[in-house]
Design an enzyme around this catalytic site. Structure first.
Site, mmCIF file in Angstrom:
data_model
loop_
_atom_site.group_PDB
_atom_site.id
_atom_site.type_symbol
_atom_site.label_atom_id
_atom_site.label_comp_id
_atom_site.label_asym_id
_atom_site.label_seq_id
_atom_site.Cartn_x
_atom_site.Cartn_y
_atom_site.Cartn_z
ATOM 1 N N TYR A 159 40.760 29.451 35.698
ATOM 2 C CA TYR A 159 41.557 29.929 36.315
ATOM 3 C C TYR A 159 42.553 30.300 35.728
ATOM 4 O O TYR A 159 42.749 32.158 35.346
ATOM 5 C CB TYR A 159 42.174 29.527 37.468
ATOM 6 C CG TYR A 159 42.515 30.718 38.767
ATOM 7 C CD1 TYR A 159 42.122 31.257 39.259
ATOM 8 C CD2 TYR A 159 44.114 30.605 38.760
ATOM 9 C CE1 TYR A 159 42.683 32.702 39.892
ATOM 10 C CE2 TYR A 159 44.772 31.638 39.486
ATOM 11 C CZ TYR A 159 44.038 32.380 40.069
ATOM 12 O OH TYR A 159 44.770 33.496 41.502
ATOM 13 N N THR A 194 47.039 34.488 52.215
ATOM 14 C CA THR A 194 45.563 34.326 52.556
ATOM 15 C C THR A 194 44.731 32.825 51.990
ATOM 16 O O THR A 194 44.716 32.181 52.293
ATOM 17 C CB THR A 194 45.196 35.266 51.497
ATOM 18 O OG1 THR A 194 44.883 34.285 49.700
ATOM 19 C CG2 THR A 194 46.464 36.806 50.771
ATOM 20 N N MET A 196 41.565 32.953 50.174
ATOM 21 C CA MET A 196 41.269 32.298 48.797
ATOM 22 C C MET A 196 42.902 30.800 49.267
ATOM 23 O O MET A 196 42.562 29.365 49.305
ATOM 24 C CB MET A 196 42.693 33.231 47.940
ATOM 25 C CG MET A 196 42.035 32.378 46.448
ATOM 26 S SD MET A 196 42.963 33.235 45.792
ATOM 27 C CE MET A 196 41.116 34.180 45.222
HETATM 28 N N1 LIG Z 1 45.801 33.947 47.132
HETATM 29 C C1 LIG Z 1 46.728 32.971 46.388
HETATM 30 O O1 LIG Z 1 47.788 32.164 46.408
HETATM 31 C C2 LIG Z 1 47.007 33.824 45.327
HETATM 32 C C3 LIG Z 1 48.411 33.027 43.941
HETATM 33 C C4 LIG Z 1 47.882 33.865 42.673
HETATM 34 C C5 LIG Z 1 47.691 34.856 42.106
HETATM 35 N N2 LIG Z 1 46.178 35.544 43.869
HETATM 36 C C6 LIG Z 1 45.392 36.282 43.049
HETATM 37 O O2 LIG Z 1 45.396 37.684 43.415
HETATM 38 C C7 LIG Z 1 44.458 37.968 43.892
HETATM 39 C C8 LIG Z 1 44.023 38.169 45.315
HETATM 40 O O3 LIG Z 1 43.626 37.238 46.120
HETATM 41 P P1 LIG Z 1 43.840 37.453 47.332
HETATM 42 O O4 LIG Z 1 44.132 35.851 47.780
HETATM 43 O O5 LIG Z 1 43.940 38.247 48.199
HETATM 44 O O6 LIG Z 1 42.260 36.208 47.287
HETATM 45 P P2 LIG Z 1 41.495 37.189 48.767
HETATM 46 O O7 LIG Z 1 39.780 35.663 48.353
HETATM 47 O O8 LIG Z 1 41.383 37.104 49.952
HETATM 48 O O9 LIG Z 1 40.340 37.966 48.387
HETATM 49 C C9 LIG Z 1 39.764 37.790 46.897
HETATM 50 C C10 LIG Z 1 38.401 39.888 46.923
HETATM 51 O O10 LIG Z 1 38.336 39.724 45.812
HETATM 52 C C11 LIG Z 1 36.358 39.421 45.946
HETATM 53 N N3 LIG Z 1 36.186 39.452 44.516
HETATM 54 C C12 LIG Z 1 35.529 38.362 44.450
HETATM 55 N N4 LIG Z 1 34.986 38.814 43.664
HETATM 56 C C13 LIG Z 1 34.229 39.984 43.388
HETATM 57 C C14 LIG Z 1 34.404 40.712 42.691
HETATM 58 N N5 LIG Z 1 32.802 40.076 41.493
HETATM 59 N N6 LIG Z 1 33.899 41.777 42.509
HETATM 60 C C15 LIG Z 1 34.559 42.556 43.590
HETATM 61 N N7 LIG Z 1 35.381 42.123 44.403
HETATM 62 C C16 LIG Z 1 35.911 40.770 44.472
HETATM 63 C C17 LIG Z 1 36.175 39.198 47.079
HETATM 64 O O11 LIG Z 1 34.760 39.129 48.290
HETATM 65 C C18 LIG Z 1 37.918 39.569 47.797
HETATM 66 O O12 LIG Z 1 37.222 40.145 48.885
HETATM 67 C C19 LIG Z 1 42.969 37.145 42.578
HETATM 68 O O13 LIG Z 1 43.040 37.856 41.640
HETATM 69 C C20 LIG Z 1 43.656 35.907 42.879
HETATM 70 O O14 LIG Z 1 43.404 35.284 41.768
HETATM 71 C C21 LIG Z 1 45.718 35.164 44.751
#
Ligand SMILES: NC(=O)c1ccc[n+]([C@@H]2O[C@H](COP(=O)([O-])OP(=O)(O)OC[C@H]3O[C@@H](n4cnc5c(N)ncnc54)[C@H](O)[C@@H]3O)[C@@H](O)[C@H]2O)c1
Length: 263
Positions: A159, A194, A196
């Site tokens: 990651y 979220t 995640m």
């Molecule tokens: N939530 C956190 O704490 C956090 C922290 C740092 C970074 N992020 C990043 O923020 C972004 C959004 O995260 P989030 O918290 O909304 O997570 P989330 O899991 O709610 O949303 C992620 C979305 O990506 C979609 N997805 C996964 N694989 C896919 C693919 N192959 N093709 C298309 N869509 C795909 C999933 O279906 C989901 O709807 C991500 O890139 C995550 O790594 C999140």
């Protein structure tokens, strides 16, 4: 020069997720046309339905798309082309967290899955959609990195490396597109409340044999601002970066992390 901040065509990946649906809601509310892309078509349909109910006049396109697949991304580009003759804003949010574990025990498949969605997905989407973005008309790309991409964290090699790659790749995209007046920037979230984040807390609570609320209290106590931020805090930065107010910002990484890391 930037033109309008409304009526743009905005393409968002990860639109079924916490940040993605917040972004879709934000841009639809601004009066932009929004293409919602996600691999999870069931949730995508419910997100689009809710947006239609709230914004009956919004011009929305739903596309089931796996960002890790060149064929799927090309098909998404075709679907967007049939709907809009341009893409003004590309917001690349789709991502996954790896299963936590030491490098020596991390399955190669899990490494590849994480890289393919988080990093290759940004490459494939940028490669396919940049040609649809007009020059010198305020177009821009916003990607989502992570504070885990700012530095390494034990048990999250795939990651962290994928998100460090997203930060670096966004800078390269910014460098390549500057002469066309197209900007590219990355937002690096901390812990954001979220699905995640909640799933990560649930998994860790289960492995420690404690409750979700106990685990949440432990993790949130490490955050200087005291909470995992709402998704809207990330989308505030995304909206800014894609707006005329950021017309001189490109190649930038913006930390929105409640103070977990000072960079
Ligand atoms: N939530 C956190 O704490 C956090 C922290 C740092 C970074 N992020 C990043 O923020 C972004 C959004 O995260 P989030 O918290 O909304 O997570 P989330 O899991 O709610 O949303 C992620 C979305 O990506 C979609 N997805 C996964 N694989 C896919 C693919 N192959 N093709 C298309 N869509 C795909 C999933 O279906 C989901 O709807 C991500 O890139 C995550 O790594 C999140």
């Amino acid at each position: 020069m930037e033109t309008s901040t409304t009526g743009r065509t905005v393409v968002i990946t990860g639109a079924s997720g916490g940040m993605g649906r917040e972004a879709a809601h934000r841009y639809a509310g601004l009066g932009d046309r929004v293409a919602l892309l996600d691999v999870d078509g069931g949730v995508l349909a419910s997100v689009a339905e809710a947006l239609h109910a709230e914004f009956p006049d919004a011009d929305l396109l739903e596309v089931v798309c796996d960002v890790a697949s060149p064929e799927s991304v090309d098909a998404a580009r075709e679907a967007v082309d049939a709907w809009s003759d341009r893409v003004d804003v590309l917001v690349l949010i789709a991502g996954v967290v790896q299963k936590a574990g030491p490098i020596t025990e991390l399955p190669i498949e899990e490494w590849d899955r994480t890289q393919n969605i988080n990093l290759r997905g940004v490459f494939l989407m940028a490669r396919a959609f940049i040609p649809a973005m007009p020059s010198h008309a305020g177009a821009s790309i916003v990607t989502i990195g992570s504070w885990y991409g700012r530095s390494g964290h034990a048990l999250f090699s795939a990651y962290c490396a994928s998100k460090a790659g997203v930060i670096n790749l966004t800078q390269t995209i910014a460098g390549e597109l500057a002469e066309k007046g197209i900007r590219a920037n990355v937002v690096c979230p901390g812990n954001i409340d979220t699905q995640m984040h909640r799933k990560a807390l649930e998994d860790e609570a289960a492995s420690r044999g404690i409750t979700f609320d106990e685990m949440k209290a432990i993790e949130w106590a490490k955050i200087p601002l005291g909470i995992a931020g709402p998704a809207s805090t990330i989308i505030d930065a995304v909206e800014f970066l894609s707006s005329a107010k950021a017309s001189y910002v490109t190649g930038a990484s913006i930390d929105v992390n409640g103070g977990v890391l000072f960079h």
